[in-house]
Write a protein that holds these residues in place. Structure first.
Motif, short mmCIF file in Angstrom:
data_model
loop_
_atom_site.label_atom_id
_atom_site.label_comp_id
_atom_site.label_asym_id
_atom_site.label_seq_id
_atom_site.Cartn_x
_atom_site.Cartn_y
_atom_site.Cartn_z
N THR A 170 0.84 -1.20 0.00
CA THR A 170 0.00 0.00 0.00
C THR A 170 0.87 1.25 0.00
OG1 THR A 170 -1.72 -1.14 1.26
CG2 THR A 170 -1.81 1.26 1.23
N ASP A 171 0.58 2.18 -0.90
CA ASP A 171 1.31 3.44 -0.92
C ASP A 171 0.90 4.29 0.28
OD1 ASP A 171 2.83 3.87 -3.67
OD2 ASP A 171 0.98 2.77 -4.10
N VAL A 172 1.89 4.81 0.99
CA VAL A 172 1.63 5.57 2.21
C VAL A 172 2.43 6.86 2.20
CG1 VAL A 172 1.74 5.57 4.73
CG2 VAL A 172 1.24 3.43 3.51
N MET A 173 1.78 7.96 2.56
CA MET A 173 2.48 9.21 2.82
C MET A 173 2.27 9.55 4.29
SD MET A 173 2.33 13.00 1.04
CE MET A 173 0.68 13.47 1.58
N MET A 174 3.35 9.54 5.05
CA MET A 174 3.30 9.91 6.45
C MET A 174 3.63 11.39 6.57
SD MET A 174 4.97 6.63 8.36
CE MET A 174 4.26 7.21 9.91
N VAL A 175 2.87 12.09 7.41
CA VAL A 175 3.01 13.54 7.53
C VAL A 175 3.17 13.91 9.00
CG1 VAL A 175 1.99 15.78 7.00
CG2 VAL A 175 1.49 13.80 5.53
N THR A 176 4.11 14.82 9.26
CA THR A 176 4.27 15.34 10.62
C THR A 176 4.74 16.78 10.56
OG1 THR A 176 5.35 15.04 12.77
CG2 THR A 176 6.66 14.52 10.82
N GLY A 177 4.35 17.54 11.55
CA GLY A 177 4.90 18.87 11.71
C GLY A 177 6.21 18.76 12.48
N ALA A 178 7.19 19.57 12.12
CA ALA A 178 8.49 19.50 12.79
C ALA A 178 8.39 19.85 14.27
CB ALA A 178 9.48 20.43 12.10
N SER B 83 7.94 -0.03 4.50
CA SER B 83 8.53 -0.24 3.19
C SER B 83 8.98 1.07 2.58
CB SER B 83 7.51 -0.91 2.26
OG SER B 83 7.95 -0.89 0.92
N LYS B 84 10.26 1.18 2.25
CA LYS B 84 10.77 2.42 1.67
C LYS B 84 10.39 2.56 0.20
CE LYS B 84 12.45 3.65 5.51
NZ LYS B 84 11.92 2.48 6.25
N GLN B 85 9.96 1.47 -0.45
CA GLN B 85 9.49 1.56 -1.82
C GLN B 85 8.07 2.12 -1.89
OE1 GLN B 85 11.92 -1.00 -1.37
NE2 GLN B 85 13.02 0.46 -2.63
N LYS B 86 7.35 2.01 -0.78
CA LYS B 86 5.94 2.40 -0.78
C LYS B 86 5.63 3.58 0.13
CE LYS B 86 3.96 -0.60 -3.56
NZ LYS B 86 3.09 -0.19 -4.68
N THR B 87 6.59 4.00 0.93
CA THR B 87 6.30 4.99 1.97
C THR B 87 7.13 6.25 1.80
OG1 THR B 87 5.91 3.13 3.48
CG2 THR B 87 6.04 5.32 4.45
N THR B 88 6.49 7.38 1.98
CA THR B 88 7.15 8.68 1.94
C THR B 88 6.88 9.41 3.25
OG1 THR B 88 6.90 8.89 -0.47
CG2 THR B 88 7.25 10.92 0.77
N LEU B 89 7.88 10.11 3.75
CA LEU B 89 7.72 10.91 4.96
C LEU B 89 7.80 12.39 4.59
CD1 LEU B 89 7.55 11.32 8.03
CD2 LEU B 89 10.05 11.10 8.11
N LEU B 90 6.76 13.12 4.95
CA LEU B 90 6.72 14.56 4.74
C LEU B 90 6.78 15.25 6.10
CD1 LEU B 90 6.20 17.18 3.07
CD2 LEU B 90 3.74 16.72 3.35
N LYS B 91 7.86 15.98 6.35
CA LYS B 91 8.01 16.74 7.59
C LYS B 91 7.93 18.22 7.23
CE LYS B 91 11.31 15.56 10.40
NZ LYS B 91 12.67 15.45 11.02
N ILE B 92 6.95 18.91 7.82
CA ILE B 92 6.72 20.32 7.50
C ILE B 92 7.31 21.18 8.60
CG2 ILE B 92 4.98 22.07 7.01
CD1 ILE B 92 3.15 19.87 6.02
N ASP B 93 8.23 22.03 8.23
CA ASP B 93 8.95 22.86 9.19
C ASP B 93 8.03 23.88 9.87
OD1 ASP B 93 11.31 21.58 8.59
OD2 ASP B 93 11.92 23.07 7.09
#
Length: 319
Positions: free
Chosen positions: A207-215, A231-241
């Motif tokens: 499953t494609d996953v985008m994880m999001v967090t505020g810094a 899984s690093k092929q399916k997962t992205t981490l978005l950290k917003i400053d």
């Protein structure tokens, strides 16, 4: 629901101390106009958390977080929805992960804001005990408010310029629109959650996953720890400053990355937002399959937004 098969369908679940309006307000933001116009959003209220809700019956057990995740499929079956993109925050994101683990063939992708996979830690446990006691005996009092503000905005709330307005709006909502006894039950259910880290490592690999967090979010480290196990092929981490609350503090940035993520799933490929490239930038992306090339003039807007069958078929994984 007409021609819903040609639209991106989002299923949203909210965090503690709120209801569907917390995510709906983001969806209604001006930066989401184009996405919203070509999508369907199904907003779910956790039991008893809707505005002006009556007290949860004392003789009816409140559902566990696991049960909530498993039961979401009934919403999709009732609406005759086959595939969704999950969008959840905090406890709601945890519920959506459990849904994906139980019904992987119904989930095209997950956008998880401040999601934590581990069970409750000792410090969180004692804080929740205090919160539950106050909610049960008094209602939403200042101590409970402080905990929920911390959970919502993070420890860096003191550095936010408009902190007074944010806190006042949030606490007024708690006092006027969220039933404190029912909120205690939701908090208690989340506090008693089971660790799903091992299950994610083993079973959330398709499953494609985008994880999001505020810094500046209180859960940032836990989000990063969860990301390291996925899984690093399916997962992205978005950290917003510079933000703790992503939904309220960075709606434009979140909208841009949400669109990129959904484009990677084969939906909304004709939609553009300021600062968003027309190709997917997340890891594991197949630009040729995801419509990165120039748009063909012979295609209508509706046809162009129709999902790529090759990409969609990837969600039909074996349990």
């Amino acid at each position: 629901m007409e021609k819903v098969e040609n639209k991106a369908v989002f299923l949203t679940v909210h965090d503690l101390g709120s209801n569907h309006n917390s995510i709906k307000n983001f969806v209604d933001h001006e930066s989401m106009v184009e996405v919203k116009s070509r999508s369907v959003f199904i907003h779910v209220d956790v039991p008893g958390q809707e505005e002006n809700a009556a007290n949860w019956p004392t003789d009816v057990p409140y559902p566990t977080i696991q049960m909530m995740g498993e039961e979401l499929v009934k919403v999709l079956d009732y609406l005759k929805i086959k595939l969704i993109v999950g969008l959840g925050e905090g406890a709601g994101a945890n519920i959506l992960v459990r849904f994906a683990l139980t019904h992987p063939s119904r989930v095209l992708g997950l956008i998880l804001i401040h999601c934590v996979s581990k069970g409750v830690g000792m410090m969180e446990y004692f804080k929740d005990k205090i919160l539950n006691w106050h909610l049960q005996t008094i209602g939403v009092n200042p101590t409970a408010e402080q905990f929920l503000v911390l959970h919502k905005f993070g420890p860096e709330i003191e550095t936010v310029e408009n902190k007074e307005t944010l806190i006042q709006e949030y606490t007024e909502t708690l006092k006027k629109k969220v039933n404190p006894l029912n909120l205690r039950r939701y908090v208690e259910a989340y506090m008693n959650r089971k660790d799903i880290t091992a299950a994610i490592e083993t079973n959330l690999t398709s499953t494609d996953v985008m994880m999001v967090t505020g810094a500046k979010a209180i859960h940032m480290q836990a989000v990063e720890n969860m990301f390291m196990r996925m899984s690093k092929q399916k997962t992205t981490l978005l950290k917003i400053d510079s933000v703790g609350d992503v939904l309220q503090g960075a709606p434009v940035k979140l909208a841009q990355n949400l669109l990129l993520f959904v484009k990677g799933l084969g939906y909304l490929t004709s939609v553009t937002l300021p600062g968003v490239e027309r190709q997917r930038t997340f890891s594991g992306g197949d630009q040729a399959a995801l419509g990165a090339g120039p748009r063909r003039r012979t295609m209508s807007m509706e046809d162009y937004d129709t999902p790529r069958i090759r990409r969609t078929s990837l969600t039909a994984v074996q349990k």
